[in-house]
Scaffold this active site. Structure first.
Site, PDB file in Angstrom:
ATOM      1  N   TYR A  92      -5.343  42.859  16.481  1.00  0.00           N
ATOM      2  CA  TYR A  92      -5.343  43.483  17.753  1.00  0.00           C
ATOM      3  C   TYR A  92      -6.295  44.517  17.785  1.00  0.00           C
ATOM      4  CZ  TYR A  92      -1.808  41.889  21.234  1.00  0.00           C
ATOM      5  OH  TYR A  92      -1.172  41.149  22.248  1.00  0.00           O
ATOM      6  N   THR A 124      12.647  35.550  25.162  1.00  0.00           N
ATOM      7  CA  THR A 124      12.477  35.867  26.635  1.00  0.00           C
ATOM      8  C   THR A 124      11.127  35.593  26.977  1.00  0.00           C
ATOM      9  OG1 THR A 124      14.065  37.740  25.749  1.00  0.00           O
ATOM     10  CG2 THR A 124      12.893  37.763  27.870  1.00  0.00           C
ATOM     11  N   ASP A 159      17.307  41.942  14.366  1.00  0.00           N
ATOM     12  CA  ASP A 159      16.192  41.648  15.202  1.00  0.00           C
ATOM     13  C   ASP A 159      16.486  41.726  16.393  1.00  0.00           C
ATOM     14  OD1 ASP A 159      14.017  40.379  16.509  1.00  0.00           O
ATOM     15  OD2 ASP A 159      14.178  38.476  15.619  1.00  0.00           O
ATOM     16  N   CYS A 160      15.871  43.082  17.073  1.00  0.00           N
ATOM     17  CA  CYS A 160      16.282  43.333  18.513  1.00  0.00           C
ATOM     18  C   CYS A 160      15.500  42.960  19.465  1.00  0.00           C
ATOM     19  CB  CYS A 160      16.510  44.872  18.529  1.00  0.00           C
ATOM     20  SG  CYS A 160      17.640  45.427  17.194  1.00  0.00           S
ATOM     21  N   THR A 168      18.320  19.994  42.166  1.00  0.00           N
ATOM     22  CA  THR A 168      17.414  21.077  41.565  1.00  0.00           C
ATOM     23  C   THR A 168      17.672  21.566  40.303  1.00  0.00           C
ATOM     24  OG1 THR A 168      18.234  21.680  44.127  1.00  0.00           O
ATOM     25  CG2 THR A 168      17.273  23.328  42.769  1.00  0.00           C
ATOM     26  N   ILE A 172      20.387  40.437  20.204  1.00  0.00           N
ATOM     27  CA  ILE A 172      20.060  41.024  18.908  1.00  0.00           C
ATOM     28  C   ILE A 172      20.460  39.882  17.717  1.00  0.00           C
ATOM     29  CG2 ILE A 172      20.777  42.821  17.286  1.00  0.00           C
ATOM     30  CD1 ILE A 172      21.474  44.647  19.497  1.00  0.00           C
ATOM     31  N   ASP A 207       6.917  31.709  18.960  1.00  0.00           N
ATOM     32  CA  ASP A 207       8.169  32.320  19.022  1.00  0.00           C
ATOM     33  C   ASP A 207       8.620  32.223  20.564  1.00  0.00           C
ATOM     34  OD1 ASP A 207      10.233  34.089  19.238  1.00  0.00           O
ATOM     35  OD2 ASP A 207       9.487  35.391  17.847  1.00  0.00           O
ATOM     36  N   ASN A 230      14.264  41.230  23.464  1.00  0.00           N
ATOM     37  CA  ASN A 230      14.502  41.758  24.801  1.00  0.00           C
ATOM     38  C   ASN A 230      15.678  41.347  25.280  1.00  0.00           C
ATOM     39  OD1 ASN A 230      12.042  43.485  25.826  1.00  0.00           O
ATOM     40  ND2 ASN A 230      11.176  41.680  24.750  1.00  0.00           N
ATOM     41  N   ASP A 238       7.772  42.015  16.603  1.00  0.00           N
ATOM     42  CA  ASP A 238       8.102  40.646  16.210  1.00  0.00           C
ATOM     43  C   ASP A 238       7.265  39.697  15.860  1.00  0.00           C
ATOM     44  OD1 ASP A 238       7.636  40.780  18.949  1.00  0.00           O
ATOM     45  OD2 ASP A 238       9.450  39.634  19.556  1.00  0.00           O
TER      46      ASP A 238
HETATM   47  N1  LIG Z   1      23.060  30.479  20.667  1.00  0.00           N
HETATM   48  C1  LIG Z   1      22.190  31.046  21.753  1.00  0.00           C
HETATM   49  N2  LIG Z   1      22.394  32.180  22.074  1.00  0.00           N
HETATM   50  C2  LIG Z   1      21.482  33.060  22.753  1.00  0.00           C
HETATM   51  N3  LIG Z   1      20.387  32.289  23.224  1.00  0.00           N
HETATM   52  C3  LIG Z   1      20.236  31.252  22.947  1.00  0.00           C
HETATM   53  C4  LIG Z   1      20.996  30.463  21.926  1.00  0.00           C
HETATM   54  N4  LIG Z   1      20.488  29.097  21.784  1.00  0.00           N
HETATM   55  C5  LIG Z   1      19.549  29.278  22.475  1.00  0.00           C
HETATM   56  N5  LIG Z   1      19.229  30.298  23.020  1.00  0.00           N
HETATM   57  C6  LIG Z   1      18.110  30.364  24.098  1.00  0.00           C
HETATM   58  O1  LIG Z   1      17.153  31.392  23.143  1.00  0.00           O
HETATM   59  C7  LIG Z   1      16.814  32.325  24.141  1.00  0.00           C
HETATM   60  C8  LIG Z   1      16.620  33.859  23.483  1.00  0.00           C
HETATM   61  O2  LIG Z   1      15.700  33.466  22.394  1.00  0.00           O
HETATM   62  P1  LIG Z   1      15.629  34.857  21.481  1.00  0.00           P
HETATM   63  O3  LIG Z   1      14.630  34.397  20.670  1.00  0.00           O
HETATM   64  O4  LIG Z   1      16.898  35.346  20.936  1.00  0.00           O
HETATM   65  O5  LIG Z   1      15.187  35.885  22.577  1.00  0.00           O
HETATM   66  P2  LIG Z   1      14.541  37.492  22.469  1.00  0.00           P
HETATM   67  O6  LIG Z   1      14.190  37.861  21.070  1.00  0.00           O
HETATM   68  O7  LIG Z   1      13.662  37.740  23.462  1.00  0.00           O
HETATM   69  O8  LIG Z   1      15.909  38.269  22.451  1.00  0.00           O
HETATM   70  C9  LIG Z   1      17.606  32.394  25.362  1.00  0.00           C
HETATM   71  O9  LIG Z   1      17.019  32.677  26.577  1.00  0.00           O
HETATM   72  C10 LIG Z   1      18.169  31.151  25.512  1.00  0.00           C
HETATM   73  O10 LIG Z   1      17.433  30.044  26.410  1.00  0.00           O
HETATM   74  C1  LIG Z   2       5.860  39.737  23.793  1.00  0.00           C
HETATM   75  C2  LIG Z   2       7.219  40.301  23.439  1.00  0.00           C
HETATM   76  C3  LIG Z   2       7.564  40.832  24.971  1.00  0.00           C
HETATM   77  C4  LIG Z   2       8.144  39.277  22.951  1.00  0.00           C
HETATM   78  O1  LIG Z   2       9.429  39.528  22.955  1.00  0.00           O
HETATM   79  P1  LIG Z   2      10.796  38.637  22.981  1.00  0.00           P
HETATM   80  O2  LIG Z   2      10.481  37.522  23.711  1.00  0.00           O
HETATM   81  O3  LIG Z   2      10.614  38.418  21.335  1.00  0.00           O
HETATM   82  O4  LIG Z   2      11.877  39.480  23.324  1.00  0.00           O
HETATM   83  C5  LIG Z   2       7.271  41.444  22.471  1.00  0.00           C
HETATM   84  O5  LIG Z   2       6.391  41.034  21.325  1.00  0.00           O
HETATM   85  C6  LIG Z   2       6.278  42.713  23.006  1.00  0.00           C
HETATM   86  O6  LIG Z   2       6.942  43.474  23.575  1.00  0.00           O
HETATM   87  N1  LIG Z   2       5.084  42.784  22.525  1.00  0.00           N
HETATM   88  C7  LIG Z   2       4.130  43.815  22.966  1.00  0.00           C
HETATM   89  C8  LIG Z   2       3.018  43.169  23.689  1.00  0.00           C
HETATM   90  C9  LIG Z   2       2.087  42.436  22.733  1.00  0.00           C
HETATM   91  O7  LIG Z   2       2.444  42.118  21.679  1.00  0.00           O
HETATM   92  O8  LIG Z   2       0.793  42.598  23.348  1.00  0.00           O
HETATM   93  K   LIG Z   3       9.297  35.904  21.459  1.00  0.00           K
END
Ligand SMILES: Nc1ncnc2c1ncn2[C@@H]1O[C@H](COP(=O)(O)OP(=O)(O)O)[C@@H](O)[C@H]1O
Ligand SMILES: CC(C)(COP(=O)(O)O)[C@@H](O)C(=O)NCCC(=O)O
Ligand SMILES: [K+]
Length: 249
Positions: free
Chosen positions: A93, A125, A6-7, A181, A12, A122, A9, A102
């Site tokens: 959509y 990022t 699951d890749c 802060t 992975i 979800d 932003n 995702d």
């Molecule tokens: N073990 C972990 N490794 C990485 N990120 C984590 C972990 N635990 C919590 N996080 C949080 O999860 C966020 C990333 O969530 P994730 O669902 O993997 O994002 P994305 O799908 O966008 O890459 C990080 O910014 C961090 O705040």
């Molecule tokens: C909204 C997201 C950026 C979430 O990505 P993630 O936080 O899981 O990395 C991704 O699902 C995406 O690029 N969506 C395309 C735009 C949309 O869903 O409308």
């Molecule tokens: K997300």
């Protein structure tokens, strides 16, 4: 063994399951393709025969990863593709290709597990919320910045919001008004997430008076879980949907 990726932003998420899908054998979270291949290289007893993945990265990045998987593991990864419908679940959509893959897979996974109306949140990022009706109609959703983006924007656009990462982790032990802060920013951003989730819950209650299931996933799901006492926290929700969207028979 089946390798699943699951890749997102930022990270992975990977796992290895048995070919019949019943056992989870290995799993990890890495921050780059290179780190993924390092983890796989040292994974004990790894014998990957199939691979499926979902990516919200650019096509070029995804193609590069698929090529590297072919070179190093000898497998052709099956990539989840946009769809207007899978089973009874309809993509809501206007242009189904635009819905983040995702999100789509999390929706498929949630409806499969819940079998009723669902709210799917979800927290990665970005933070996304999606609504699915009892009949499987995806009604659309909302996107807002996730915790990493909120804190980065604050430090990028101010002169004096600066603090240590370690201090930040400690700041989240409680949510009292911040007296440094780090505490003020970290707790403020978490309260934004919690407020967002609380609002989604109100929306779901209004939309689905006959009841609904709430699913939380993504790296920051734990920070909001007590906002929705009955919520199911399912870290692997996207993988549940991936197996539905990409059966490997
Ligand atoms: N073990 C972990 N490794 C990485 N990120 C984590 C972990 N635990 C919590 N996080 C949080 O999860 C966020 C990333 O969530 P994730 O669902 O993997 O994002 P994305 O799908 O966008 O890459 C990080 O910014 C961090 O705040
Ligand atoms: C909204 C997201 C950026 C979430 O990505 P993630 O936080 O899981 O990395 C991704 O699902 C995406 O690029 N969506 C395309 C735009 C949309 O869903 O409308
Ligand atoms: K997300």
């Amino acid at each position: 063994m089946i390798l699943e990726l699951d890749c997102g932003n930022s990270f992975i998420k990977w796992r290895v399951i048995s070919v019949d899908g019943t056992q989870r054998l290995l799993a990890g979270v890495v921050d780059s393709d290179a780190a993924l291949f390092e983890s796989l290289a040292v994974a004990p007893g790894l014998r990957v025969s199939r691979c499926r993945l979902v990516s919200v990265r650019s096509d070029a990045e995804t193609e590069q990863l698929v090529a590297r998987l072919r070179e190093s593991l000898g497998v052709d990864a099956v990539c989840a593709q946009p769809a207007s419908q899978v089973g009874v679940v309809h993509n809501g959509y206007e242009d189904f290709r635009r819905l983040g893959l995702d999100r789509w897979l999390a929706v498929l996974g949630a409806y499969h597990l819940g079998q009723r109306a669902c709210l799917v949140v979800d927290l990665g990022t970005a933070v996304t919320a999606d609504f699915v009706s009892a009949s499987g109609m995806h009604l659309g959703g909302f996107i807002c910045p996730g915790l990493p983006l909120m804190r980065d924007q604050l430090s990028t656009h101010t002169r004096r919001i600066r603090y240590d990462r370690q201090v930040a982790l400690a700041a989240l032990q409680e949510l009292e008004p911040g007296r440094s802060t780090a505490e003020a920013v970290e707790r403020g951003c978490v309260l934004m997430l919690r407020g967002f989730v609380a609002e989604q819950l109100l929306q779901a209650q209004a939309r689905f008076p006959e009841g609904f299931e709430v699913f939380l996933t993504g790296g920051d799901a734990d920070l909001v879980r007590d906002v929705v006492p009955g919520a199911q926290v399912v870290p692997d929700l996207v993988f549940v949907g991936l197996a539905i969207a990409c059966p490997l028979s």
